[in-house]
Design an enzyme around this catalytic site. Sequence first.
Site, PDB file in Angstrom:
ATOM      1  N   ASP A  71       0.838  -1.198   0.000  1.00 47.64           N
ATOM      2  CA  ASP A  71       0.000   0.000   0.000  1.00 47.64           C
ATOM      3  C   ASP A  71       0.874   1.250   0.000  1.00 47.64           C
ATOM      4  O   ASP A  71       2.098   1.176   0.181  1.00 47.64           O
ATOM      5  CB  ASP A  71      -0.996  -0.009   1.170  1.00 47.64           C
ATOM      6  N   ASN A 136      -7.771  -0.986  13.711  1.00 50.02           N
ATOM      7  CA  ASN A 136      -9.196  -1.100  13.373  1.00 50.02           C
ATOM      8  C   ASN A 136      -9.462  -2.346  12.525  1.00 50.02           C
ATOM      9  O   ASN A 136     -10.511  -2.461  11.901  1.00 50.02           O
ATOM     10  CB  ASN A 136      -9.666   0.165  12.634  1.00 50.02           C
ATOM     11  N   HIS A 138      -7.815  -3.189   9.859  1.00 48.31           N
ATOM     12  CA  HIS A 138      -7.515  -3.051   8.427  1.00 48.31           C
ATOM     13  C   HIS A 138      -6.316  -3.893   8.007  1.00 48.31           C
ATOM     14  O   HIS A 138      -5.452  -4.249   8.805  1.00 48.31           O
ATOM     15  CB  HIS A 138      -7.380  -1.580   7.999  1.00 48.31           C
ATOM     16  N   GLU A 143      -9.826  -0.787   4.620  1.00 54.88           N
ATOM     17  CA  GLU A 143     -10.425  -0.358   5.877  1.00 54.88           C
ATOM     18  C   GLU A 143     -11.719  -1.140   6.141  1.00 54.88           C
ATOM     19  O   GLU A 143     -12.215  -1.839   5.249  1.00 54.88           O
ATOM     20  CB  GLU A 143     -10.728   1.151   5.798  1.00 54.88           C
TER      21      GLU A 143
HETATM   22  P1  PGA Z   1       1.869  -1.152  12.489  1.00 56.75           P
HETATM   23  O1  PGA Z   1       0.689  -0.922  11.437  1.00 56.75           O
HETATM   24  O2  PGA Z   1       2.637  -2.332  11.990  1.00 56.75           O
HETATM   25  O3  PGA Z   1       2.661   0.111  12.440  1.00 56.75           O
HETATM   26  O4  PGA Z   1       1.214  -1.411  13.819  1.00 56.75           O
HETATM   27  C1  PGA Z   1      -0.069  -1.981  10.989  1.00 56.75           C
HETATM   28  C2  PGA Z   1      -1.194  -1.439  10.163  1.00 56.75           C
HETATM   29  O5  PGA Z   1      -1.793  -0.424  10.543  1.00 56.75           O
HETATM   30  O6  PGA Z   1      -1.499  -2.037   9.133  1.00 56.75           O
END
Ligand code: PGA
Length: 243
Positions: A71, A136, A138, A143
């Site tokens: 992404d 959340n 995602h 999302e």
């Molecule tokens: P993080 O993010 O590895 O920084 O916790 C994961 C995400 O939000 O996909």
Amino acid sequence: MSANGPRVLVVPQVGWAAAVAAELAARLVERPSLRVCLPTGGTPTPVYAALAKAVRAGRCSLAAATVVLLDEWVGLAPGDPARCDVRLQGELLDHLETPPAFVRIGVDAADLAAAVARHDAAAAGLDLAVVGLGMNGHIGFNEPGSSPSGATRVVALQPVTITAATAQYGARSAPSGGVTVGFARLLAAQEVWLLVTGERKAAVLRQALEGPEDAACPASLLRRHPRLTVFADEAAAAQLRGI
Ligand code: PGA
């Protein structure tokens, strides 16, 4: 977990990154031309350090592999430290003598729709999709509400995700959106790995693995993949009942 459910590996925090990197190295030895989708974020950072170390030690190579970015933010200038391409470059590719082919997401292109379509084509036929878990639920920028048949696309981000861009990753401005590989490509990969660490992810990991399989928690949709492996550290796995 049921016999047909995901493989859930729980590893103490101290050895977690090395364990994931060792499995990645094994895949690369099996298939040097591995076509792998990789995420960025706090979770995979130590995995990339351990993987670069394994490459330097001659245990594996990414020279013949292709890395497809999972992404990317829209609206961050090229070179912004929060950009996913900048992070993956800095955390992994720059440390390799012979880096893999790296497929970035062309968010700076004049024709964003065409760049997104190109990335969707690049994400076809993945051997392995490695993803992290958002607070959340995602996956990438898929999302809550995302469809399991979703294409690679431009998405509006939830406020919690935009906040993470600046607070957690040091973005110089607030992103206006994101581009993510969609679930259609992730679920079509030969194998999917979900990386999860830390106590703060324990509740969402439980929801992802033991709650309803529902777009409200996009990570739960990964359970329909026949070869899903979850790499959790002990803190993230603390609320799982079924293991
Ligand atoms: P993080 O993010 O590895 O920084 O916790 C994961 C995400 O939000 O996909």
